[in-house]
Design a protein around this motif. Structure first.
Motif, PDB file in Angstrom:
ATOM      1  N   LEU A  25       0.873  -1.146  -0.047  1.00 48.18           N
ATOM      2  CA  LEU A  25       0.125  -0.053   0.079  1.00 48.18           C
ATOM      3  C   LEU A  25       0.919   1.231  -0.076  1.00 48.18           C
ATOM      4  CD1 LEU A  25      -2.663  -1.103   2.534  1.00 48.18           C
ATOM      5  CD2 LEU A  25      -2.969  -0.707  -0.086  1.00 48.18           C
ATOM      6  N   SER A  71       2.165   1.820  -3.299  1.00 47.74           N
ATOM      7  CA  SER A  71       1.255   2.136  -4.408  1.00 47.74           C
ATOM      8  C   SER A  71       1.098   3.820  -4.316  1.00 47.74           C
ATOM      9  CB  SER A  71      -0.112   1.553  -4.018  1.00 47.74           C
ATOM     10  OG  SER A  71      -0.134   0.063  -4.010  1.00 47.74           O
ATOM     11  N   TRP A 103      -3.267  -4.518  -8.610  1.00 51.24           N
ATOM     12  CA  TRP A 103      -4.156  -4.898  -7.732  1.00 51.24           C
ATOM     13  C   TRP A 103      -5.189  -5.762  -8.282  1.00 51.24           C
ATOM     14  CZ3 TRP A 103      -3.064  -5.138  -2.565  1.00 51.24           C
ATOM     15  CH2 TRP A 103      -2.368  -4.429  -2.051  1.00 51.24           C
TER      16      TRP A 103
END
Length: 300
Positions: A104, A107, A133
């Motif tokens: 995360l 990202s 994802w």
């Protein structure tokens, strides 16, 4: 023995080396190379915008590709427990939900870096992050499909970085010739991704991932992969001849001929020779990409 088990159970922070293993540096080369193909094909001098080139390389390889590997390992931790129990997450070297948090955070970092590349670079980054994802995570998990999964990865490994490199350097939409060649090499990369699925054959079969090696068997899947890799390159050769780039086309003919020889070795033992082909045939494949990039640069 009991002491080592207790230490393993009490681990709260991931091992630094395991974090590097999680983002798999060996996988960074294809998207970085494709981005450079886009840079070359744009016709813009590299030294005119060196920071755009460097940021794009870091974004395509360590950040976006590394993030996709972390996301995939997190979402595949139950599969890796069967196929590769020594991987960072199933082995406990990255404990708890650290694998998810790493994916995360990377990202978010990808989106921040992509924003610095302008609207084309940022849009491509958004697509790449969402695709990573969508490939790995439920409920979409395109990895379950032997068609859509490798297709999406091939697009993001070869086509998207190529298109992005050309768009960022030219500060606008690339030419249709660039888009077509990038797409053809992305389609061919579907075969490369199919061969990559051979290493996870048993775990995929047990966990319902319908990769082509699972659904077709290793022999038929290898033949399909070879055709999928070869046919787009034939299309590239035909286009380069049509555009008057004869010497570049002949160079790719030679590269493809060498791949076909390697494919014959692969087909003699698909499961055993798939790792070998990934180190030989794939190198030839990406060499042809750069030859095609210089051919398009000549058109520009």
């Amino acid at each position: 023995m009991s002491v080592s088990l207790n230490l393993h159970a009490e681990r709260r922070l991931p091992q630094p080396r395991a974090m590097l293993t999680l983002i798999k540096p060996i996988t960074w080369f294809p998207p970085i190379w494709a981005y450079l193909c886009g840079v070359v094909s744009s016709g813009t001098p590299v030294l005119s915008a060196p920071w755009l080139v460097l940021i794009g390389m870091v974004l395509a390889g360590p950040v976006v590709c590394g993030m996709s590997q972390a996301a995939n390992d997190w979402c595949d931790r139950h599969v890796d427990a069967i196929n590769e129990p020594y991987r960072p997450i199933p082995s406990g070297a990255i404990p708890g939900r650290w694998g998810l948090w790493i994916a995360l955070v990377m990202s978010a970092l990808a989106l921040a870096l992509g924003y610095t590349l302008g609207p084309w670079g940022f849009g491509a980054t958004i697509f790449g992050v969402l695709a990573a994802w969508a490939y790995s995570a439920e409920p979409v998990r395109l990895k379950r499909s032997g068609i859509w999964g490798p297709g999406l990865v091939g697009l993001c490994y070869e086509g998207l970085p190529w298109f992005t490199g050309a768009a960022v350097l030219s500060a606008g939409a690339p030419s249709w010739q660039i888009a077509v060649i990038a797409l053809l090499y992305a389609v061919g990369a579907h075969g490369i991704m199919t061969l990559n699925d051979f290493k996870a054959l048993e775990g995929d079969r047990q966990t319902g991932v319908n990769s082509l090696p699972v659904t077709l068997g290793p022999e038929r899947a290898a033949r399909v992969a070879c055709w999928v890799m070869a046919l787009p390159q034939i299309g590239v050769i035909a286009l380069l001849f049509a555009w008057g780039q004869v010497w570049h086309a002949l160079a790719i003919v030679a590269v493809l001929a060498a791949q076909i020889l390697a494919m014959r070795v692969l087909l003699s033992d698909p499961k055993g020779k798939a790792p070998w082909y990934n180190g030989t045939g794939v190198t030839l494949y990406v060499s042809g990409m750069m030859i095609a990039a210089f051919a398009i640069r000549g058109l520009v």
